[in-house]
Design an enzyme around this catalytic site. Structure first.
Site, short mmCIF file in Angstrom:
data_model
loop_
_atom_site.label_atom_id
_atom_site.label_comp_id
_atom_site.label_asym_id
_atom_site.label_seq_id
_atom_site.Cartn_x
_atom_site.Cartn_y
_atom_site.Cartn_z
CG ASP A 263 -2.33 0.57 0.83
OD1 ASP A 263 -2.36 1.72 0.32
OD2 ASP A 263 -3.35 -0.11 1.02
CG HIS A 307 -14.98 -0.72 -5.56
ND1 HIS A 307 -14.25 -1.63 -4.85
CD2 HIS A 307 -15.29 0.27 -4.69
CE1 HIS A 307 -14.10 -1.20 -3.61
NE2 HIS A 307 -14.73 -0.05 -3.48
#
Length: 407
Positions: A263, A307
């Site tokens: 991340d 998404h």
């Protein structure tokens, strides 16, 4: 022959009976809106889940028919009351175990008492948030008390109503930006990375949504994908894996593999500071997935990542994997699929359509179906194989697997 509204009423009655009997069998009961009530509906068996789903869908169908076509079009529902309540932190100014007058509450939170009365009474009527058992005095309901006592619940709901402000700007955004191409100079995630208070709110909200959303449990992925079939020494990269919750679950399924959680640097710093001991095969690595992937792995996982991004950004993210891909490497995507209209129960479809519209308003992105996922992988590179997709029973997120067929 019974009319449609009578048939729907019968489904509601029958399903409510099944739910009630199942709960009683296990010594449980449905929660109420009273201040001391639990807020979560217990599900001791699959029968209670199915009964609740059937009753909710039938209730929605029946209510729509009782409202009629124009009534459905002109909804009286609005999120504005809760936006005001969270903006002024009204719930924390209401004592937990006693009532407070609108006048005193007005002074405490800095909202004029007439405005406050309108806002709270709307929230009571439409959201069952707060109670007014004595005229002019406010006390807690089950949900408002939960918001005060549970910081993650407070963050989740506060973030939800902060997000909804984007909907009012959607017509202008669609007029200005055509299609799902990437337009903004600063993404949502770049924006919150420079605002620690908003980054913290978002992080805690995501913990609330993933923890409280049973059908989106990470265990559907940890148990539903064949991690145990990976050989000793295999490498799994959880791309955009936040603080490593999913990575740890995967490592428990197969302790013989290496899991690397990637991340952005600020997230990884927090993850390492809060690292849980006992997971020697889990590592953390700072990486921006818009940069070339530095780790050669057997599986690259994207759970609840794509998404948030427009189609052209998804293609860019996939292309950044290519320099590290070896023949047979797999890309696993864990996302909600966009169903065909009317192909799922109404309650399920409304939830999915809400998420889909939220992605459009927030990120200029969308949910996708399997055919659209195939198209995106092929746009990224035709050496990606066909999408293999399955949906674990009762899971809101599908598991998609694509094999890299290049050399």
């Amino acid at each position: 022959m019974a009319s449609e509204i009578v048939e729907l009423a019968g489904i509601i009655s029958q399903s409510a009976g099944v739910l009630d009997q199942s709960l009683k069998k296990h010594g449980l009961c449905m929660p109420s809106f009273d201040v001391d009530s639990p807020v979560d509906i217990p599900h001791p068996s699959q029968a209670t889940i199915d009964a609740q789903d059937k009753a909710m869908t039938a209730c929605m169908e029946l209510l729509d028919r009782l409202n009629g076509p124009l009534g459905c079009l002109c909804s009286r529902h609005s999120n504005s009351s809760l936006q005001v309540i969270f903006h002024f932190d009204v719930a924390r100014h209401v004592p937990l175990d006693k009532e407070i007058s609108y006048i005193d509450l007005s002074r405490a939170c800095g909202v004029h008492h007439h405005d406050l009365k309108q806002v709270i009474r709307y929230a009571i009527a439409f959201h069952r948030f707060f109670a007014e058992k004595r005229k002019g005095y406010v006390s807690h309901s089950a949900s408002s008390r939960r918001i005060v006592e549970d910081s993650l619940a407070h963050a989740g709901v506060a973030q939800f109503y902060e997000f909804t402000t984007s909907f009012s700007s959607l017509p202008d955004a669609i007029s200005q930006f055509k299609g799902h191409e990437h337009h903004e100079t600063v993404s949502f995630f770049q924006y919150i990375s420079t605002r620690p208070d908003k980054a913290k709110l978002f992080s805690e909200a995501m913990k609330f949504f993933t923890g409280g959303n049973v059908d989106a449990s990470p265990e559907f992925l940890s148990k539903g994908y064949p991690w145990r079939s990976l050989p000793m020494g295999a490498v799994v990269v959880d791309v955009g894996g936040s603080e490593g919750n999913m990575g740890r679950l995967i490592s428990l399924e197969n302790p013989l593999i290496q899991v690397i959680v990637e991340d952005i640097p600020s997230v990884i710093a927090n993850a390492e500071a809060a690292a849980i001991t006992g997971y020697s095969n889990v590592q953390f690595k700072a990486h921006d997935f818009f940069s070339p992937q530095p780790v050669v792995a057997d599986v690259y996982l994207f759970r609840w990542v794509m998404h948030d991004w427009s189609d052209d950004n998804v293609v860019k993210i996939l292309r950044q994997l290519i320099p590290a891909l070896k023949n047979g490497a797999k890309v696993v995507v864990n996302e909600s699929l966009c169903p065909e209209n009317g192909s799922v129960p109404l309650a399920t479809e409304r939830y999915i359509r809400h998420i889909d519209m939220s992605m459009l308003a927030l990120n200029n992105s969308r949910l996708r179906d399997v055919e659209e996922w195939n198209d995106l992988f092929q746009q990224a590179d035709p050496r990606f194989g066909a999408v293999k997709c399955w949906n674990p029973p009762d899971a809101a997120l599908a598991i998609m697997e694509v094999v890299w067929e290049g050399h």
